[in-house]
Design an enzyme around this catalytic site. Structure first.
Site, PDB file in Angstrom:
ATOM      1  N   ARG A   7       4.627  -8.386   4.946  1.00 42.85           N
ATOM      2  CA  ARG A   7       3.406  -8.564   5.761  1.00 42.85           C
ATOM      3  C   ARG A   7       3.867  -8.810   7.197  1.00 42.85           C
ATOM      4  O   ARG A   7       4.632  -9.741   7.449  1.00 42.85           O
ATOM      5  CB  ARG A   7       2.547  -9.731   5.242  1.00 42.85           C
ATOM      6  CG  ARG A   7       1.949  -9.416   3.865  1.00 42.85           C
ATOM      7  CD  ARG A   7       0.768 -10.313   3.541  1.00 42.85           C
ATOM      8  NE  ARG A   7      -0.412  -9.974   4.301  1.00 42.85           N
ATOM      9  CZ  ARG A   7      -1.484 -10.767   4.387  1.00 42.85           C
ATOM     10  NH1 ARG A   7      -1.508 -11.940   3.776  1.00 42.85           N
ATOM     11  NH2 ARG A   7      -2.542 -10.396   5.090  1.00 42.85           N
ATOM     12  N   ASN A  26      -5.060 -14.383  14.239  1.00 39.66           N
ATOM     13  CA  ASN A  26      -5.547 -14.991  12.992  1.00 39.66           C
ATOM     14  C   ASN A  26      -6.444 -13.959  12.317  1.00 39.66           C
ATOM     15  O   ASN A  26      -6.652 -12.844  12.834  1.00 39.66           O
ATOM     16  CB  ASN A  26      -6.290 -16.301  13.276  1.00 39.66           C
ATOM     17  CG  ASN A  26      -6.585 -17.080  11.996  1.00 39.66           C
ATOM     18  OD1 ASN A  26      -5.684 -17.315  11.192  1.00 39.66           O
ATOM     19  ND2 ASN A  26      -7.831 -17.458  11.771  1.00 39.66           N
ATOM     20  N   ASP A  62      -1.848 -17.160  12.525  1.00 41.00           N
ATOM     21  CA  ASP A  62      -0.728 -16.415  11.927  1.00 41.00           C
ATOM     22  C   ASP A  62       0.429 -16.209  12.899  1.00 41.00           C
ATOM     23  O   ASP A  62       1.577 -16.062  12.477  1.00 41.00           O
ATOM     24  CB  ASP A  62      -1.203 -15.064  11.395  1.00 41.00           C
ATOM     25  CG  ASP A  62      -1.977 -15.252  10.104  1.00 41.00           C
ATOM     26  OD1 ASP A  62      -3.177 -15.559  10.169  1.00 41.00           O
ATOM     27  OD2 ASP A  62      -1.352 -15.167   9.028  1.00 41.00           O
TER      28      ASP A  62
HETATM   29  O1  MRU Z   1      -4.638 -12.347   5.066  1.00 39.25           O
HETATM   30  P1  MRU Z   1      -4.439 -13.806   4.798  1.00 39.25           P
HETATM   31  O2  MRU Z   1      -5.371 -14.363   3.782  1.00 39.25           O
HETATM   32  O3  MRU Z   1      -2.991 -14.136   4.542  1.00 39.25           O
HETATM   33  O4  MRU Z   1      -4.827 -14.495   6.191  1.00 39.25           O
HETATM   34  C1  MRU Z   1      -4.706 -15.883   6.326  1.00 39.25           C
HETATM   35  C2  MRU Z   1      -5.158 -16.387   7.634  1.00 39.25           C
HETATM   36  O5  MRU Z   1      -5.557 -15.653   8.511  1.00 39.25           O
HETATM   37  C3  MRU Z   1      -5.014 -17.876   7.863  1.00 39.25           C
HETATM   38  O6  MRU Z   1      -6.001 -18.345   8.743  1.00 39.25           O
HETATM   39  C4  MRU Z   1      -3.635 -18.154   8.489  1.00 39.25           C
HETATM   40  O7  MRU Z   1      -2.625 -17.555   7.756  1.00 39.25           O
HETATM   41  C5  MRU Z   1      -3.370 -19.592   8.613  1.00 39.25           C
HETATM   42  S1  MRU Z   1      -3.035 -20.348   7.078  1.00 39.25           S
HETATM   43  C6  MRU Z   1      -2.656 -21.977   7.311  1.00 39.25           C
END
Ligand code: MRU
Length: 354
Positions: free
Chosen positions: A94, A252, A242
């Protein structure tokens, strides 16, 4: 459902167990990973998700990779070399969350200390590092909660997006950690949770966590945010992150930028809660963030059912970038940075060990 919080991931008898978040809230099932390939696939398929949780999972993936190499009879010098390839493979699962890269860099740094050690000793060191990451993440999140709690007024009505809770981390959560800390301090709160299309992390995961904590929660469609803010129903917005660039621009979950623009329009504070491991000073600004594009079928189908005309063109970016000028404060384990910008972030990152 038990009253114990669900464990996002744990390590037992040489296996990594991941709560399969694709099945929540309906089913609680753990996927056992005994190989690095299985961990990589679980991250890609979002069995485990959330920036800190995927970083820690990848760290244990390195341990599994080292064990697999040892089982194949690969000796220590070759093991170190081949683990670099394994790290590269995990890194590619990812692309947006920098925590994945950060966790793998930490494992690679540890590997550099293993010259002259046996394969078994290398595995033990890697396992120790991954365990430290797991326990360290929970204490980091609790410190984020301590720093963020004073920003939440008693009686606050809060809007959050996606899931930045225990399920996105080793436990407690970042944005939800701040909310948990405010609730634990006796503040009366009401949390509005965006459903977070297309994968519904808000509806499936954040709503579940808040219900479990008995924090009053109302689920809304993503498109409801403007209406709520215009009707005076929201006092503050808080989300996770993120990747945070050197100037404070923050990536994010897709839809976060929209909330930040709306919050500015309505004079509502917009907070980001994240550990320092989410800050990427190597990126000048948000333009450098690689935005993961996921399969359009996540948009065109719902619960396995086709909801758009077959063959329709669909675009599915998983994240967006909120410009730093829209962020009222960044809440980290080292403290709160108001109006996060280049100088403040550099100072924050110079303050302690990453
Ligand atoms: O695609 P995801 O579910 O991994 O995305 C997660 C997010 O966007 C969260 O807000 C981010 O990772 C922060 S988690 C503490």
């Amino acid at each position: 459902m038990t009253h114990e919080p669900l464990r996002t991931l744990y390590w037992e008898n040489g296996s990594l167990f991941l709560l399969d978040q694709r099945l929540l809230p309906g089913e609680i099932s753990y996927l056992e990973c005994r190989t690095v390939e299985k961990v990589a696939e679980a991250i890609r398929a979002m069995v485990v998700r959330g920036a800190p949780a995927i970083g820690i999972s990848a760290a244990f993936g390195m341990v599994l990779g080292a064990r697999q190499l040892a089982a194949e009879g690969v000796g220590a010098p070759d093991m170190r070399r081949r683990l670099a390839g394994i790290a590269a493979c995990l890194r590619s699962t990812r692309p947006t969350a920098v925590n994945l890269h950060w966790a793998l860099c930490r494992m690679e740094l540890r590997l550099e200390e293993t010259a002259g050690l046996s394969g078994e000793e290398i595995i033990a060191m890697l396992e120790e590092e991954a365990q430290l990451m797991l326990s360290g993440d929970i204490s980091t999140n609790r410190r984020i909660g301590v720093h963020g709690e004073p920003l939440i007024p008693d009686g606050a009505s809060i809007l959050t997006h996606c899931n930045a809770g225990a399920l996105a981390t080793a436990g407690y959560g970042t944005a939800l950690g701040v909310i948990r800390a405010a609730a634990a301090a006796g503040k009366r709160l009401h949390v509005f949770v965006d459903e977070t299309r297309p994968l519904l992390q808000g509806a499936r995961l954040t709503a579940l966590e808040l219900r479990h904590e008995k924090i009053p929660v109302t689920l809304v469609a993503d498109s409801c945010a403007g209406y709520l803010m215009a009707s005076g129903k929201i006092d503050l917005v808080i989300t996770g992150a993120d990747r945070i660039a050197a100037n404070g621009d923050t990536a994010n979950k897709i839809g976060t930028y929209t909330l930040a623009v709306l919050a500015r329009q309505h004079g509502i504070p917009f907070y980001i809660a994240a550990p320092c491991s989410t800050i990427d000073l190597s990126l000048e600004d948000g333009r450098g963030v690689v935005i993961e594009e996921r399969n359009p079928s996540e948009l065109t189908t719902l619960m396995g059912r086709q909801i758009a005309p077959a063959g329709i063109d669909a675009l599915n970016p998983a994240f967006d970038v909120t410009p730093s000028e829209l962020i009222s404060a960044l809440i980290t384990e080292r403290g709160v940075l108001y109006r996060p910008g280049r100088a403040g972030l550099a100072e924050l990152m110079g303050k302690g060990e990453r």
